[in-house]
Design an enzyme around this catalytic site. Structure first.
Site, PDB file in Angstrom:
ATOM      1  N   ARG A   1       0.857  -1.186   0.000  1.00  0.00           N
ATOM      2  CA  ARG A   1       0.000   0.000   0.000  1.00  0.00           C
ATOM      3  C   ARG A   1       0.896   1.240   0.000  1.00  0.00           C
ATOM      4  O   ARG A   1       1.968   1.252   0.610  1.00  0.00           O
ATOM      5  CB  ARG A   1      -0.880   0.028   1.241  1.00  0.00           C
ATOM      6  CG  ARG A   1      -1.953  -1.022   1.259  1.00  0.00           C
ATOM      7  CD  ARG A   1      -2.780  -0.933   2.555  1.00  0.00           C
ATOM      8  NE  ARG A   1      -3.716  -2.040   2.596  1.00  0.00           N
ATOM      9  CZ  ARG A   1      -3.440  -3.228   3.135  1.00  0.00           C
ATOM     10  NH1 ARG A   1      -2.278  -3.441   3.713  1.00  0.00           N
ATOM     11  NH2 ARG A   1      -4.340  -4.190   3.119  1.00  0.00           N
TER      12      ARG A   1
ATOM     13  N   LYS B   1      -2.299  -0.261   7.996  1.00  0.00           N
ATOM     14  CA  LYS B   1      -3.716  -0.637   8.007  1.00  0.00           C
ATOM     15  C   LYS B   1      -3.990  -1.866   8.875  1.00  0.00           C
ATOM     16  O   LYS B   1      -4.938  -1.888   9.648  1.00  0.00           O
ATOM     17  CB  LYS B   1      -4.206  -0.897   6.574  1.00  0.00           C
ATOM     18  CG  LYS B   1      -5.686  -1.218   6.487  1.00  0.00           C
ATOM     19  CD  LYS B   1      -6.137  -1.364   5.055  1.00  0.00           C
ATOM     20  CE  LYS B   1      -7.620  -1.680   4.995  1.00  0.00           C
ATOM     21  NZ  LYS B   1      -8.086  -1.779   3.604  1.00  0.00           N
TER      22      LYS B   1
ATOM     23  N   HIS C   1      -3.576   3.967  -5.518  1.00  0.00           N
ATOM     24  CA  HIS C   1      -3.796   2.516  -5.455  1.00  0.00           C
ATOM     25  C   HIS C   1      -3.505   1.819  -6.787  1.00  0.00           C
ATOM     26  O   HIS C   1      -3.376   0.598  -6.837  1.00  0.00           O
ATOM     27  CB  HIS C   1      -5.237   2.246  -5.003  1.00  0.00           C
ATOM     28  CG  HIS C   1      -5.336   1.197  -3.953  1.00  0.00           C
ATOM     29  ND1 HIS C   1      -4.538   1.168  -2.829  1.00  0.00           N
ATOM     30  CD2 HIS C   1      -6.131   0.105  -3.876  1.00  0.00           C
ATOM     31  CE1 HIS C   1      -4.856   0.114  -2.106  1.00  0.00           C
ATOM     32  NE2 HIS C   1      -5.810  -0.551  -2.710  1.00  0.00           N
TER      33      HIS C   1
ATOM     34  N   ARG D   1      -0.339  -0.479  -6.583  1.00  0.00           N
ATOM     35  CA  ARG D   1      -0.572  -1.802  -5.984  1.00  0.00           C
ATOM     36  C   ARG D   1      -1.342  -2.702  -6.941  1.00  0.00           C
ATOM     37  O   ARG D   1      -1.021  -3.871  -7.113  1.00  0.00           O
ATOM     38  CB  ARG D   1      -1.330  -1.618  -4.668  1.00  0.00           C
ATOM     39  CG  ARG D   1      -1.601  -2.870  -3.857  1.00  0.00           C
ATOM     40  CD  ARG D   1      -2.061  -2.432  -2.476  1.00  0.00           C
ATOM     41  NE  ARG D   1      -2.787  -3.402  -1.708  1.00  0.00           N
ATOM     42  CZ  ARG D   1      -2.252  -4.161  -0.750  1.00  0.00           C
ATOM     43  NH1 ARG D   1      -0.965  -4.080  -0.495  1.00  0.00           N
ATOM     44  NH2 ARG D   1      -2.999  -4.993  -0.051  1.00  0.00           N
TER      45      ARG D   1
ATOM     46  N   HIS E   1      -4.646  -9.981   2.353  1.00  0.00           N
ATOM     47  CA  HIS E   1      -6.101  -9.862   2.299  1.00  0.00           C
ATOM     48  C   HIS E   1      -6.748 -10.927   3.165  1.00  0.00           C
ATOM     49  O   HIS E   1      -6.295 -12.068   3.207  1.00  0.00           O
ATOM     50  CB  HIS E   1      -6.604 -10.018   0.852  1.00  0.00           C
ATOM     51  CG  HIS E   1      -6.398  -8.794   0.024  1.00  0.00           C
ATOM     52  ND1 HIS E   1      -6.445  -8.807  -1.342  1.00  0.00           N
ATOM     53  CD2 HIS E   1      -6.155  -7.506   0.371  1.00  0.00           C
ATOM     54  CE1 HIS E   1      -6.244  -7.585  -1.799  1.00  0.00           C
ATOM     55  NE2 HIS E   1      -6.062  -6.783  -0.787  1.00  0.00           N
TER      56      HIS E   1
ATOM     57  N   TYR F   1      -8.816  -6.964  -7.033  1.00  0.00           N
ATOM     58  CA  TYR F   1      -7.495  -6.425  -7.324  1.00  0.00           C
ATOM     59  C   TYR F   1      -6.865  -6.992  -8.582  1.00  0.00           C
ATOM     60  O   TYR F   1      -6.106  -6.317  -9.244  1.00  0.00           O
ATOM     61  CB  TYR F   1      -6.540  -6.718  -6.158  1.00  0.00           C
ATOM     62  CG  TYR F   1      -6.578  -5.686  -5.084  1.00  0.00           C
ATOM     63  CD1 TYR F   1      -5.521  -4.813  -4.911  1.00  0.00           C
ATOM     64  CD2 TYR F   1      -7.664  -5.579  -4.242  1.00  0.00           C
ATOM     65  CE1 TYR F   1      -5.542  -3.862  -3.922  1.00  0.00           C
ATOM     66  CE2 TYR F   1      -7.697  -4.629  -3.246  1.00  0.00           C
ATOM     67  CZ  TYR F   1      -6.634  -3.774  -3.089  1.00  0.00           C
ATOM     68  OH  TYR F   1      -6.666  -2.831  -2.115  1.00  0.00           O
TER      69      TYR F   1
END
Length: 185
Positions: free
Chosen positions: A38, A65, A133, A136, A160, A169
């Protein structure tokens, strides 16, 4: 707004070329598309965390996060971009790697990275929605499409908690689903 990955290798090359005379931003782009981390975790890196890293070294960090430990591996592109950048700055070990021009030692913001990515994509006339983003997601897309990395490995890398998040993603398109339906068994 959902952002997209940069799917075409030619576009990635164009952005690297565009950033050839901007060592900090080039390093940011290369780290982002080569690590799958990230942006907020990249922005938390300090010069001392990575400046002595060699190709193949692991750099351990704690994700903001999730508070989980994660690593980045230094590949040749990262090492070259890092060395080029460190030649241009007088950076102390406790300085943020991606230092803002504001204040004595603040990292640039995720919002600033979003603005940069949008500018880079606009500069090469790449249509679509891009932001921080994107870096990523670009890593995810190319791991799956270019290198054939199984989605389970990508999910593990991204930390995840759910397969449905990873599926968003990796950019599976409807045409791909229809293609596999044509396979005879």
């Amino acid at each position: 707004m959902k952002v997209e990955p940069i799917t075409n290798a030619k576009d990635i090359k164009s952005i690297k070329k565009l950033l050839a005379d901007q060592p900090r931003n080039r390093l940011l782009f290369i780290l982002g598309i080569n690590t799958g981390l990230r942006v907020q975790d990249l922005l938390s890196l300090k010069v001392g965390d990575i400046k002595h890293a060699k190709i193949g070294d692991r750099v351990v960090l704690r994700e903001k996060k999730t508070q989980k430990e994660n690593v980045l591996m230094v590949n040749k592109d990262i090492k070259d971009a890092l060395d080029d950048y460190l030649k241009t700055v007088d950076a102390k070990d406790d300085h943020f790697l991606f230092k803002s021009r504001k204040g004595s030692n603040y990292a640039i913001t995720t919002y600033a990275v979003t603005m940069y990515v949008q500018q880079w994509c606009d500069a090469i006339h790449l249509p679509g929605n891009y932001g921080a983003h994107t870096l990523r997601k670009t890593w995810c897309y190319h791991q799956r499409k270019t290198y054939g990395t199984p989605w389970e490995v990508i999910a593990k890398r991204l930390n995840h908690s759910s397969p449905s998040i990873t599926r968003r993603y990796i950019g599976v398109k409807e045409e791909e689903v229809e293609e596999v339906l044509m396979n005879s068994i």
